[in-house]
Every structure is written in C-alpha cells, then in structure tokens.
Design a protein around this motif. Structure first.
Motif, short mmCIF file in Angstrom:
data_model
loop_
_atom_site.label_atom_id
_atom_site.label_comp_id
_atom_site.label_asym_id
_atom_site.label_seq_id
_atom_site.Cartn_x
_atom_site.Cartn_y
_atom_site.Cartn_z
N ALA A 22 0.84 -1.20 0.00
CA ALA A 22 0.00 0.00 0.00
C ALA A 22 0.87 1.25 0.00
O ALA A 22 0.55 2.24 -0.68
CB ALA A 22 -0.94 0.00 1.20
N GLY A 23 1.98 1.22 0.74
CA GLY A 23 2.91 2.34 0.75
C GLY A 23 3.51 2.58 -0.62
O GLY A 23 3.66 3.72 -1.05
N LEU A 24 3.83 1.50 -1.32
CA LEU A 24 4.36 1.64 -2.68
C LEU A 24 3.31 2.22 -3.62
O LEU A 24 3.61 3.06 -4.46
CB LEU A 24 4.82 0.28 -3.21
N ILE A 25 2.08 1.77 -3.47
CA ILE A 25 1.00 2.24 -4.35
C ILE A 25 0.68 3.71 -4.08
O ILE A 25 0.50 4.49 -5.01
CB ILE A 25 -0.26 1.37 -4.15
N MET A 26 0.63 4.09 -2.83
CA MET A 26 0.17 5.44 -2.48
C MET A 26 1.27 6.49 -2.42
O MET A 26 1.02 7.64 -2.71
CB MET A 26 -0.58 5.42 -1.14
N ARG A 27 2.48 6.14 -2.01
CA ARG A 27 3.51 7.16 -1.84
C ARG A 27 4.87 6.78 -2.40
O ARG A 27 5.79 7.57 -2.32
CB ARG A 27 3.69 7.49 -0.35
N GLY A 28 5.00 5.60 -2.91
CA GLY A 28 6.27 5.20 -3.49
C GLY A 28 7.26 4.61 -2.50
O GLY A 28 8.37 4.29 -2.87
N ALA A 29 6.89 4.47 -1.22
CA ALA A 29 7.81 3.90 -0.23
C ALA A 29 7.00 3.30 0.92
O ALA A 29 5.85 3.65 1.13
CB ALA A 29 8.75 4.96 0.30
N GLY A 30 7.63 2.43 1.67
CA GLY A 30 6.97 1.83 2.82
C GLY A 30 7.10 2.74 4.05
O GLY A 30 7.60 3.86 3.96
N PHE A 31 6.66 2.25 5.18
CA PHE A 31 6.63 3.03 6.41
C PHE A 31 7.48 2.42 7.51
O PHE A 31 7.28 2.71 8.67
CB PHE A 31 5.18 3.15 6.91
N GLY A 32 8.39 1.55 7.17
CA GLY A 32 9.14 0.82 8.18
C GLY A 32 8.34 -0.40 8.61
O GLY A 32 7.14 -0.49 8.35
N LEU A 33 8.99 -1.33 9.25
CA LEU A 33 8.35 -2.60 9.58
C LEU A 33 7.11 -2.42 10.46
O LEU A 33 6.03 -2.91 10.13
CB LEU A 33 9.35 -3.54 10.27
N ILE A 34 7.25 -1.68 11.55
CA ILE A 34 6.11 -1.51 12.47
C ILE A 34 4.99 -0.72 11.80
O ILE A 34 3.81 -1.08 11.91
CB ILE A 34 6.57 -0.80 13.78
N GLY A 35 5.34 0.34 11.09
CA GLY A 35 4.33 1.14 10.38
C GLY A 35 3.59 0.32 9.35
O GLY A 35 2.37 0.41 9.22
N ASN A 36 4.33 -0.50 8.59
CA ASN A 36 3.70 -1.36 7.58
C ASN A 36 2.74 -2.36 8.22
O ASN A 36 1.65 -2.60 7.71
CB ASN A 36 4.76 -2.12 6.78
N ILE A 37 3.15 -2.94 9.35
CA ILE A 37 2.30 -3.91 10.03
C ILE A 37 1.01 -3.24 10.49
O ILE A 37 -0.09 -3.77 10.27
CB ILE A 37 3.04 -4.58 11.21
#
Length: 85
Positions: A22-37
C-alpha cells in the motif's frame, strides 16, 4: 477460536506485506516494519468490511493480502485527505 503463535506470525507477515504494498502504491515507499504492520492490519479490517459489503469473500493467503492491500490503500487515501485539510 484460539490464536496460536503461528496464526499471529502469519497475521503480522500479511500486515507487513500489505502495508508495504500500500505504501508503494500510495507514496512510493513503505513506512518501516512496524508502520507497515499497523497499516496492513488496519487495512485488513477495512478491506474485509468493504469486500463483505459487496458479498466478496477473500480466501487464502493471497486473497487476504489483496483484501488487506485494498483496505490499506483506502486508509492511506483517507489519511492523505485529512492531512491536506
């Protein structure tokens, strides 16, 4: 239903993958492991609710990831709207 250690680990992995995608789709990057979870797990709840409204049942790991990603994208879109306001 008992929540086993294996179920929790699978749940966290699905959340991390869904949040990262979702981070890749919406902003081009993830949010770190905890944020992604966190984004993935909340997204899974949203995605499950949205798909249930249309009578769609997402089964299996791939189905769960797809539902979680859709929900996470919706979550990030709403957060983006709130941040702009």
């Amino acid at each position: 239903m008992t929540l086993t250690l294996t179920a929790v680990i699978v749940w966290l992995i699905i959340g991390a993958v869904a949040g990262w995608l979702a981070g890749l789709i919406m902003r081009g990057a993830g949010f770190g492991l905890i944020g992604n979870i966190v984004v993935g797990i909340v997204g899974a709840v949203i995605g499950g609710w949205v798909f249930a409204q249309f009578g769609i049942i997402m089964e299996g790991i791939i189905g769960q990831i797809i539902g979680a990603v859709v929900g996470a994208v919706i979550l990030l879109f709403i957060i983006g709207l709130i941040k702009r306001a």
